[in-house]
Write a protein that holds these residues in place. Structure first.
Motif, PDB file in Angstrom:
ATOM      1  N   TYR A 174       2.347  -5.649   3.708  1.00 31.58           N
ATOM      2  CA  TYR A 174       2.348  -4.281   4.213  1.00 31.58           C
ATOM      3  C   TYR A 174       2.816  -3.337   3.106  1.00 31.58           C
ATOM      4  CZ  TYR A 174       2.234  -6.692   8.717  1.00 31.58           C
ATOM      5  OH  TYR A 174       1.896  -7.502   9.768  1.00 31.58           O
ATOM      6  N   GLY A 175       2.154  -2.191   2.989  1.00 29.63           N
ATOM      7  CA  GLY A 175       2.568  -1.162   2.045  1.00 29.63           C
ATOM      8  C   GLY A 175       2.613   0.178   2.734  1.00 29.63           C
ATOM      9  N   SER A 176       3.554   1.039   2.322  1.00 29.65           N
ATOM     10  CA  SER A 176       3.671   2.350   2.972  1.00 29.65           C
ATOM     11  C   SER A 176       3.171   3.458   2.059  1.00 29.65           C
ATOM     12  CB  SER A 176       5.114   2.630   3.389  1.00 29.65           C
ATOM     13  OG  SER A 176       5.969   2.804   2.281  1.00 29.65           O
ATOM     14  N   LEU A 177       2.517   4.442   2.680  1.00 28.73           N
ATOM     15  CA  LEU A 177       2.037   5.639   2.009  1.00 28.73           C
ATOM     16  C   LEU A 177       2.720   6.845   2.639  1.00 28.73           C
ATOM     17  CD1 LEU A 177      -1.780   4.790   1.923  1.00 28.73           C
ATOM     18  CD2 LEU A 177      -0.201   4.696  -0.010  1.00 28.73           C
ATOM     19  N   ARG A 178       3.292   7.692   1.802  1.00 26.58           N
ATOM     20  CA  ARG A 178       3.925   8.922   2.292  1.00 26.58           C
ATOM     21  C   ARG A 178       2.911  10.067   2.103  1.00 26.58           C
ATOM     22  NH1 ARG A 178       9.208   8.475  -1.399  1.00 26.58           N
ATOM     23  NH2 ARG A 178       7.551   7.951  -2.869  1.00 26.58           N
ATOM     24  N   GLY A 179       3.287  11.116   1.411  1.00 26.86           N
ATOM     25  CA  GLY A 179       2.351  12.179   1.090  1.00 26.86           C
ATOM     26  C   GLY A 179       1.654  12.753   2.300  1.00 26.86           C
ATOM     27  N   ASP A 180       0.323  12.772   2.246  1.00 23.54           N
ATOM     28  CA  ASP A 180      -0.484  13.338   3.340  1.00 23.54           C
ATOM     29  C   ASP A 180      -0.956  12.290   4.337  1.00 23.54           C
ATOM     30  OD1 ASP A 180      -0.303  15.908   2.231  1.00 23.54           O
ATOM     31  OD2 ASP A 180      -2.003  15.517   0.888  1.00 23.54           O
ATOM     32  N   LEU A 181      -0.563  11.020   4.148  1.00 25.88           N
ATOM     33  CA  LEU A 181      -1.084   9.953   5.008  1.00 25.88           C
ATOM     34  C   LEU A 181      -0.053   9.435   6.008  1.00 25.88           C
ATOM     35  CD1 LEU A 181      -3.185   8.046   2.335  1.00 25.88           C
ATOM     36  CD2 LEU A 181      -4.070   9.155   4.387  1.00 25.88           C
ATOM     37  N   ASN A 182       1.171   9.158   5.577  1.00 29.89           N
ATOM     38  CA  ASN A 182       2.236   8.678   6.462  1.00 29.89           C
ATOM     39  C   ASN A 182       1.784   7.484   7.301  1.00 29.89           C
ATOM     40  OD1 ASN A 182       4.341  10.698   5.841  1.00 29.89           O
ATOM     41  ND2 ASN A 182       2.824  12.130   6.666  1.00 29.89           N
ATOM     42  N   GLU A 183       1.469   6.403   6.597  1.00 27.37           N
ATOM     43  CA  GLU A 183       0.951   5.230   7.297  1.00 27.37           C
ATOM     44  C   GLU A 183       1.323   3.950   6.572  1.00 27.37           C
ATOM     45  OE1 GLU A 183      -3.277   5.728   7.424  1.00 27.37           O
ATOM     46  OE2 GLU A 183      -3.542   5.346   5.287  1.00 27.37           O
ATOM     47  N   LEU A 184       1.119   2.843   7.295  1.00 24.58           N
ATOM     48  CA  LEU A 184       1.277   1.505   6.747  1.00 24.58           C
ATOM     49  C   LEU A 184      -0.097   0.870   6.614  1.00 24.58           C
ATOM     50  CD1 LEU A 184       4.236   0.562   9.059  1.00 24.58           C
ATOM     51  CD2 LEU A 184       4.419   0.693   6.573  1.00 24.58           C
ATOM     52  N   VAL A 185      -0.344   0.246   5.469  1.00 26.94           N
ATOM     53  CA  VAL A 185      -1.615  -0.436   5.245  1.00 26.94           C
ATOM     54  C   VAL A 185      -1.355  -1.934   5.250  1.00 26.94           C
ATOM     55  CG1 VAL A 185      -3.662  -0.596   3.792  1.00 26.94           C
ATOM     56  CG2 VAL A 185      -2.345   1.527   3.844  1.00 26.94           C
ATOM     57  N   VAL A 211      -5.778  -3.776  -5.398  1.00 24.61           N
ATOM     58  CA  VAL A 211      -6.439  -3.115  -4.271  1.00 24.61           C
ATOM     59  C   VAL A 211      -5.868  -1.709  -4.145  1.00 24.61           C
ATOM     60  CG1 VAL A 211      -6.874  -5.264  -3.017  1.00 24.61           C
ATOM     61  CG2 VAL A 211      -4.769  -3.981  -2.586  1.00 24.61           C
ATOM     62  N   ASN A 212      -6.684  -0.790  -3.637  1.00 26.22           N
ATOM     63  CA  ASN A 212      -6.254   0.587  -3.434  1.00 26.22           C
ATOM     64  C   ASN A 212      -5.988   0.842  -1.957  1.00 26.22           C
ATOM     65  OD1 ASN A 212      -6.496   1.422  -6.185  1.00 26.22           O
ATOM     66  ND2 ASN A 212      -8.718   1.475  -5.925  1.00 26.22           N
ATOM     67  N   MET A 213      -4.784   1.286  -1.631  1.00 27.22           N
ATOM     68  CA  MET A 213      -4.405   1.482  -0.234  1.00 27.22           C
ATOM     69  C   MET A 213      -5.001   2.729   0.415  1.00 27.22           C
ATOM     70  SD  MET A 213      -0.502   0.127   0.183  1.00 27.22           S
ATOM     71  CE  MET A 213       0.217   1.524  -0.665  1.00 27.22           C
ATOM     72  N   PRO A 214      -5.128   3.874  -0.279  1.00 26.86           N
ATOM     73  CA  PRO A 214      -5.684   5.058   0.389  1.00 26.86           C
ATOM     74  C   PRO A 214      -7.125   4.819   0.828  1.00 26.86           C
ATOM     75  CG  PRO A 214      -4.583   5.662  -1.659  1.00 26.86           C
ATOM     76  CD  PRO A 214      -4.704   4.163  -1.656  1.00 26.86           C
ATOM     77  N   PRO A 215      -7.569   5.514   1.882  1.00 27.63           N
ATOM     78  CA  PRO A 215      -8.958   5.368   2.326  1.00 27.63           C
ATOM     79  C   PRO A 215      -9.935   5.808   1.233  1.00 27.63           C
ATOM     80  CG  PRO A 215      -7.637   6.560   3.959  1.00 27.63           C
ATOM     81  CD  PRO A 215      -6.801   6.448   2.729  1.00 27.63           C
ATOM     82  N   VAL A 216     -11.107   5.247   1.227  1.00 28.23           N
ATOM     83  CA  VAL A 216     -12.144   5.618   0.260  1.00 28.23           C
ATOM     84  C   VAL A 216     -12.449   7.103   0.392  1.00 28.23           C
ATOM     85  CG1 VAL A 216     -14.542   5.249  -0.448  1.00 28.23           C
ATOM     86  CG2 VAL A 216     -13.133   3.303   0.257  1.00 28.23           C
ATOM     87  N   GLY A 217     -12.445   7.811  -0.732  1.00 29.72           N
ATOM     88  CA  GLY A 217     -12.752   9.233  -0.719  1.00 29.72           C
ATOM     89  C   GLY A 217     -11.559  10.136  -0.477  1.00 29.72           C
ATOM     90  N   PHE A 218     -10.381   9.560  -0.234  1.00 33.13           N
ATOM     91  CA  PHE A 218      -9.193  10.377   0.034  1.00 33.13           C
ATOM     92  C   PHE A 218      -8.800  11.140  -1.226  1.00 33.13           C
ATOM     93  CE2 PHE A 218      -4.536  10.824  -0.015  1.00 33.13           C
ATOM     94  CZ  PHE A 218      -4.367  11.597   1.123  1.00 33.13           C
ATOM     95  N   THR A 219      -8.506  12.457  -1.074  1.00 28.24           N
ATOM     96  CA  THR A 219      -8.166  13.298  -2.223  1.00 28.24           C
ATOM     97  C   THR A 219      -6.801  13.980  -2.080  1.00 28.24           C
ATOM     98  OG1 THR A 219      -9.338  15.185  -1.233  1.00 28.24           O
ATOM     99  CG2 THR A 219     -10.589  13.767  -2.763  1.00 28.24           C
ATOM    100  N   GLY A 220      -6.056  13.653  -1.033  1.00 25.60           N
ATOM    101  CA  GLY A 220      -4.751  14.280  -0.823  1.00 25.60           C
ATOM    102  C   GLY A 220      -3.642  13.594  -1.601  1.00 25.60           C
ATOM    103  N   LYS A 221      -2.409  13.930  -1.245  1.00 23.30           N
ATOM    104  CA  LYS A 221      -1.248  13.347  -1.912  1.00 23.30           C
ATOM    105  C   LYS A 221      -1.021  11.928  -1.410  1.00 23.30           C
ATOM    106  CE  LYS A 221       3.589  14.294  -3.067  1.00 23.30           C
ATOM    107  NZ  LYS A 221       4.755  15.177  -2.873  1.00 23.30           N
TER     108      LYS A 221
END
Length: 383
Positions: free
Chosen positions: A294-305, A268-278
């Motif tokens: 739970y997975g964490s995203l840093r970069g331009d999102l800074n969130e938990l999925v 599965v892909n954690m970033p939102p569909v269409g996301f193009t940032g880091k």
């Protein structure tokens, strides 16, 4: 007759009281030690911090610290809770592993010694349940090492180091091996070593009775899609499934697991569909009841999925939650499953979220631990 009735009542009350006392004595603790590893490189924090954490209320209190340790950016606690082992990123590609004795009631950490991590740039450390070896994942040098543990918990110098070879398609990040974790199976018979630089999870057999405990398993690795960048790896509490988070694509890969072997099941892909940032995905954990990942995203999102887990170990998207800070390199779920704590490295905060046990979703509590450059969180029982 009245006296017999009275005596019977007293006996029932005593037995009930005794049962309550026994139950109270054997009930799980609600208070835990929270150990926090930090980056000291910017000259902000001092080392490793120990807090007391209440898993019912989310309240916390400072207890102790081990100052003067440079960049203890990842920690592990021995199963008997008597020792703590920390990586120390020393700069210029060098690194070491440090050993501490640990007094759980007081939270006091006493430095024992340091030894080479067996390679450059250590970023991960684990310890087997028998406390015979510490295993180090060396990001900078692309190697994994086994470091012996002495009777007093200190580290020996007879180190086994295994150098990885290869690369992958991403220029810069994947020109050479970059080991990012060294995770033991639940039975301590295998070590799983994600390598961001080669897009592989290397698998080693572990024999703690041997002076060179690591040998390549069969198969010796499992590959993932080129350019993914394997980072952290975790097992389901039942031990039947394993999960890999990949830094560069934000992908979580699900494997069926049995006796050292991984078989692909789902991605599965954690970033939102269409996301193009880091993206810069980082950490991965499963709730103690095995129902949510739970997975964490840093970069331009800074969130938990957040994902729900079914009985076959597969993931279904449940939601996402801002970590209310920058760069969630690491997070932890308390042993009761009531709270999730997110360490925001670049905003000097650990944000405390309340977990919904039914939905897995997170709610900010308004509580936070202000500490500079937090990058590793570990819970340990006090008693």
């Amino acid at each position: 007759m009245q006296m017999r009735s009275t005596l019977t009542s007293i006996l029932v009350i005593c037995l009930f009281s005794s049962a309550q006392t026994s139950q109270a004595q054997h009930s799980p603790s609600k208070i835990y030690n929270l150990l926090i590893g930090t980056y000291t490189k910017p000259g902000k924090s001092d080392g490793i911090y120990v807090y007391e954490f209440n898993s019912e209320t989310g309240e916390f209190n400072y207890k102790a610290e081990a100052a003067g340790i440079k960049n203890p950016s990842f920690l592990t606690i021995s199963r008997d809770r008597k020792h703590v082992y920390s990586v120390s990123e020393l700069g210029d590609g060098e690194g070491s592993i440090s050993a501490f004795s640990f007094d759980a009631p007081s939270g006091k950490l006493d430095f024992l010694n340091s030894e080479s991590s067996g390679g450059n740039g250590p970023c991960y450390v684990s310890v087997d349940d028998k406390k015979k070896y510490v295993f180090s994942g060396n990001y900078g040098g692309g190697s994994v090492a086994a470091i012996p543990i002495k009777e007093n918990g200190s580290l020996g110098s007879d180190i086994q180091s295994i150098q990885h070879e290869g690369n992958s398609i991403n220029k810069g990040n994947q020109d050479k091996p970059h080991v990012h974790a060294a995770v033991l199976s639940k039975d301590n018979r295998y070590l799983f070593v994600p390598d961001l630089g080669t897009d592989k999870v290397n698998i080693y057999k572990v024999d703690i009775t041997n002076s060179k405990p690591l040998t390549a398993s069969e198969p010796a690795f499992i590959g993932v899609k080129a350019g993914s960048g394997p980072r952290h790896f975790t097992f389901h509490p039942q031990g039947k499934f394993a999960y890999l988070i990949q830094e560069m694509t934000g992908t979580v890969t699900v494997f069926n697991y049995e006796d050292g072997k991984l078989n692909f099941e789902q991605s599965v892909n954690m970033p939102p569909v269409g996301f193009t940032g880091k993206i810069d995905a980082a950490d991965i954990h499963i709730s103690p009841d095995g129902k949510f990942l739970y997975g964490s995203l840093r970069g331009d999102l800074n969130e938990l999925v957040i994902y729900a887990l079914d009985e076959a170990g597969k993931l279904t998207y449940s939601g996402r939650q801002s970590t209310l800070g920058k760069t969630p390199r690491n997070f932890v779920i308390d042993p009761s499953g009531n709270f999730l704590l997110a360490a925001n490295q670049n905003s000097d905060s650990i944000i405390i979220f309340k977990r919904d046990h039914k939905t897995g979703l997170l709610r900010p509590t308004g509580k936070k631990i202000s500490i500079e450059s937090p990058v590793c969180l570990k819970f340990a029982p006090i008693e």
